[in-house]
Design an enzyme around this catalytic site. Structure first.
Site, mmCIF file in Angstrom:
data_model
loop_
_atom_site.group_PDB
_atom_site.id
_atom_site.type_symbol
_atom_site.label_atom_id
_atom_site.label_comp_id
_atom_site.label_asym_id
_atom_site.label_seq_id
_atom_site.Cartn_x
_atom_site.Cartn_y
_atom_site.Cartn_z
ATOM 1 N N LYS A 83 -6.617 60.010 -44.757
ATOM 2 C CA LYS A 83 -7.842 60.769 -44.486
ATOM 3 C C LYS A 83 -7.471 62.212 -44.165
ATOM 4 C CE LYS A 83 -11.899 59.299 -41.844
ATOM 5 N NZ LYS A 83 -12.249 58.856 -40.481
HETATM 6 C C1 E4P Z 1 -15.720 58.417 -40.347
HETATM 7 O O1 E4P Z 1 -14.759 58.073 -40.972
HETATM 8 C C2 E4P Z 1 -15.682 58.862 -38.942
HETATM 9 O O2 E4P Z 1 -14.629 58.208 -38.278
HETATM 10 C C3 E4P Z 1 -16.921 58.523 -38.175
HETATM 11 O O3 E4P Z 1 -17.925 57.954 -38.975
HETATM 12 C C4 E4P Z 1 -17.380 59.560 -37.214
HETATM 13 O O4 E4P Z 1 -18.534 59.109 -36.561
HETATM 14 P P1 E4P Z 1 -19.110 59.791 -35.237
HETATM 15 O O5 E4P Z 1 -19.846 61.010 -35.648
HETATM 16 O O6 E4P Z 1 -20.036 58.741 -34.662
HETATM 17 O O7 E4P Z 1 -17.923 60.079 -34.360
#
Ligand code: E4P
Length: 215
Positions: A83
């Site tokens: 990522k």
């Molecule tokens: C996606 O890969 C992220 O880890 C995640 O969806 C972030 O979500 P949040 O905005 O609830 O922290």
């Protein structure tokens, strides 16, 4: 539609896997930090439970550093997806790593232009953050819809991974929009199958069955 769990918590992952609907996991540095375990150990434990893509996020901010981390993570397990943040350097790293065959999930995507760029750079996934846009009074799901339309127009292969989902309606909207994947916290997955009429209906069936047995 694939369901990913947005967590690094092993108990939640085990529970979701037992439900039989878990297709993969997304983690991020905040989620990993919450578990208080060594990073590699946390990822390997997750890979041992889930037979599907597991997103592992870099913390470098320069393309060279991102590529170095990606080369470290990718051999950990066949299901590791690296990522990267949707930045200028993230884009450069995405292009190189995708060409090498390392699957990339481009995270922190907040605009259709960012999504267009990452698709051109060969990302396997793009992660538009719905909840965080809602938080600043933008309709986050509009971004998901726009990306899907743009990718359809040009037949881009990048999968749209609706992220930062906060409640079950987000999942419904992402499904209606045609998102390839929804990643959600465990509590959202749990809320998806809860319905008071199901509970009430089951209660009544069981009561009636008890009466029928007595007659
Ligand atoms: C996606 O890969 C992220 O880890 C995640 O969806 C972030 O979500 P949040 O905005 O609830 O922290």
């Amino acid at each position: 539609m694939k369901f990913f769990l947005d967590t690094a918590n092993i108990n939640e992952i085990r529970e979701a896997a037992a439900l039989g609907v878990l297709d993969g996991i997304t983690t991020n540095p905040s989620l990993i930090a919450k578990e208080g375990k060594p990073f590699k150990q946390a990822i390997l434990e997750i890979c041992g439970i889930v037979d599907g893509p597991v997103s592992v996020e870099v913390v470098s901010t320069d393309a060279g550093g991102m590529c170095k981390e990606a080369h470290e993570f990718a051999p950990w397990h066949k299901n590791v997806v690296v990522k990267l943040p949707t930045t200028r350097d993230g884009l450069k790293a995405c292009k190189c790593l995708s060409q090498e065959g390392i699957p990339i999930n481009m995270t922190l995507c907040f605009s259709p232009n960012q999504a267009l760029l990452v698709a051109k750079a060969g990302a396997a996934y793009v992660s538009p953050f719905v909840g965080r846009l809602d938080d600043i009074s933008h309709v986050g799901m509009d971004l998901v819809r726009q990306i899907i339309q743009i990718y359809k127009n040009y037949n881009f292969k990048t999968q749209v991974l609706a992220a930062s989902l906060r409640h079950p309606l987000h999942v419904v909207e992402a499904a209606l929009a045609g998102a390839h994947v929804a990643t959600m916290p465990f509590k959202v997955l749990e809320l998806m199958f809860k319905h008071p009429l199901t509970d009430r209906g089951l209660e009544q069936f069981l009561k009636d069955w008890e009466k029928a047995k007595k007659s």
